[in-house]
Design an enzyme around this catalytic site. Sequence first.
Site, PDB file in Angstrom:
ATOM      1  N   GLU B  49      -1.930  -8.616 -24.788  1.00  0.00           N
ATOM      2  CA  GLU B  49      -0.677  -8.691 -24.036  1.00  0.00           C
ATOM      3  C   GLU B  49      -0.046 -10.040 -24.327  1.00  0.00           C
ATOM      4  O   GLU B  49      -0.631 -11.083 -24.045  1.00  0.00           O
ATOM      5  CB  GLU B  49      -0.936  -8.532 -22.529  1.00  0.00           C
ATOM      6  N   ASP B  60       4.394 -14.561 -11.149  1.00  0.00           N
ATOM      7  CA  ASP B  60       3.288 -15.325 -11.707  1.00  0.00           C
ATOM      8  C   ASP B  60       2.959 -16.547 -10.870  1.00  0.00           C
ATOM      9  O   ASP B  60       3.823 -17.163 -10.261  1.00  0.00           O
ATOM     10  CB  ASP B  60       3.636 -15.775 -13.131  1.00  0.00           C
TER      11      ASP B  60
END
Lengths: 406, 267
Positions: B49, B60
Amino acid sequence: MSEHITEEVLKSLPDASGHFGKYGGRFVSETLMAALDELNETYQKLSKDKDFLAEFDRDLNYYVGRPSPLYHAERWSRTVGGAQIYLKREDLNHTGAHKVNNTIGQALLAKFMGKPKVIAETGAGQHGVASATVAARLGLECKVFMGAVDVERQSLNVYRMKLLGAEVEAVQSGSKTLKDALNEALRHWVTHVDDTFYIIGTVAGPHPYPQMVRDFQAVIGREAKQQCIAQTGRLPDALVACVGGGSNAIGLFYPFIANQQVAMYGVEAAGLGLSTGKHSAPLCAGRSGVLHGNRTYLMQDDNGQIIETHSVSAGLDYPGVGPEHAWLKDIGRANYVSITDEEALAAFHKLTQLEGIIPALESSHALAYAEKLAATMRPDQTIVVNLSGRGDKDIHTVAALDGVQV
Amino acid sequence: MSRIQDCFAALSAKQHKALIPYITAGDSHPSMTVPLMHGLVKAGADIIELGIPFSDPMADGPVIQLACERALRHGINIQQVLAMVAEFRQTDQLTPVVLMGYLNPIENMGYDTFALAAAEAGVDGVLTVDLPPEEADLLSTALNTHHIDSIFLLSPTTEDARIAQIAKASSGYLYYVSLKGVTGAASLNVSDVAERLNLIRQHTTLPIAVGFGIKDGASAQAISALADGVVVGSALVSQIGAEQENQDVALAKVTAILAEMRHAMDS
């Protein structure tokens, strides 16, 4: 404006999935979707509930001090020599700005939903103070996210929030301003989604926030409409309000949206000038994109990265804008214009000296544009300007710019 | 069959689970990304990824926020990320590459332009963190036209009816976010994950990768006993952040962590 857009459509948006045309929607990570569903379901139900609405109205009347006056600024109007300028005095609300209309509504929702904790993001600190205020009153635990740069710039409001029992978290990520405070609030929410209500301060964010905040702020326009008719015998010819995220503007505009003879002007912050790139005017100089849960106009670079904004007023210093404004711009129902730091400061001084009212620097953008607009109109015409907040919080900023130590 | 399907089929034949490392493209320096991708494959990665850096990575935690900031300091954009994938593909035609990021840079490029360029570069899947299936029709159609899988997230808060809806919109695999929180959080609860995966499997036959909170051999092993794939990001990216001055050391540390996970998962 486009002829196929009927009054019903104008008043009925957003649609069930939260869209204003192509704008709005819900662009968040999956963990928040259930919370937004729950909030939307509760809000759609309570927004038609007589008891909820009665409690909201009661709080606006007896706690906020509504209705706020509509004041004919005669001396200022005479000086300009054009249209009559009326000021909607949101600066007289408890806590000093329109922000509290919304935090009262959202805190009531939090209470109805049984959430013991609220969080909020803030730039200048006005929404943070308004959130901390209602949290104190309802006994909710309150945490406010504020960019580290803004914490520095607005130390007085930081202390006010702390006095009110809120915890203020200085956000160190990114540009350390309002957009980063919003990011951090979303991160906190995703981690504490079960017991926490997120009080967003403007008409942006994922559905249902733009609708909900608009509905809570629409009291401004409803009152202004009645007051204007009572005082002048008819609707105003034009409305003017400053636009950062756009909650005070949409609050004034929305009840007039179907009265197409009433022109609407949203005033963005041109900062040092649109051509310098140092501004906060996504509607005037930005492009459509997706940030903070909604599709709207954004300040972004060629690669779709969000760029830092500038305005003398911290409350307008945001790279996005509410999706309903994006839509009103595209269909041509509202006009979006901009005012520089310098022009806003001049209006700040002018209103202070001519009317004895010290306006917030945010609202000074609206005043500066109203002055330009009034000069092009006849004395029998009327402009309603949303005086969205009082300028006490800006005294230090203005003094520093004038080279005065307070 | 897509490269992602091939990958899960081959693993399943060996009774192994997919190890899926995440790195942010261009972090800590653009020259590091392609060698790091090859190093990850050597250390046991089955799928990579690759993060498209974004200025406002709302989902995040601090580790990946900082990685985005480091990459953006070098002016990394999607075109450069795709060039990295194309360079990786010159010597690796087998390992699937999934781009992970936020919608705005992709929307800014244009869905069709992006999908075509991604296909030409050799991208196999796209996971857009802030794009739920309700808003994803146009992007998914563009990706589908170019045979790129649309990968969506499932979370601990996803309700039953939505699981089926998300599974239907997905191809390649599903990404189950193991906890309520942001990337790099610490409080992974294995029995909660087991319960949720059982529920999700009632709605789909797609492979399920689990991410968030996996940071070492032990957590990778525990999750690989339940899921079809294990995603690790912040644990690797924090090493890249700690060794910005010395790329060789960063590469050695990152691949060592991944190799330890591989070993734990396969034993």
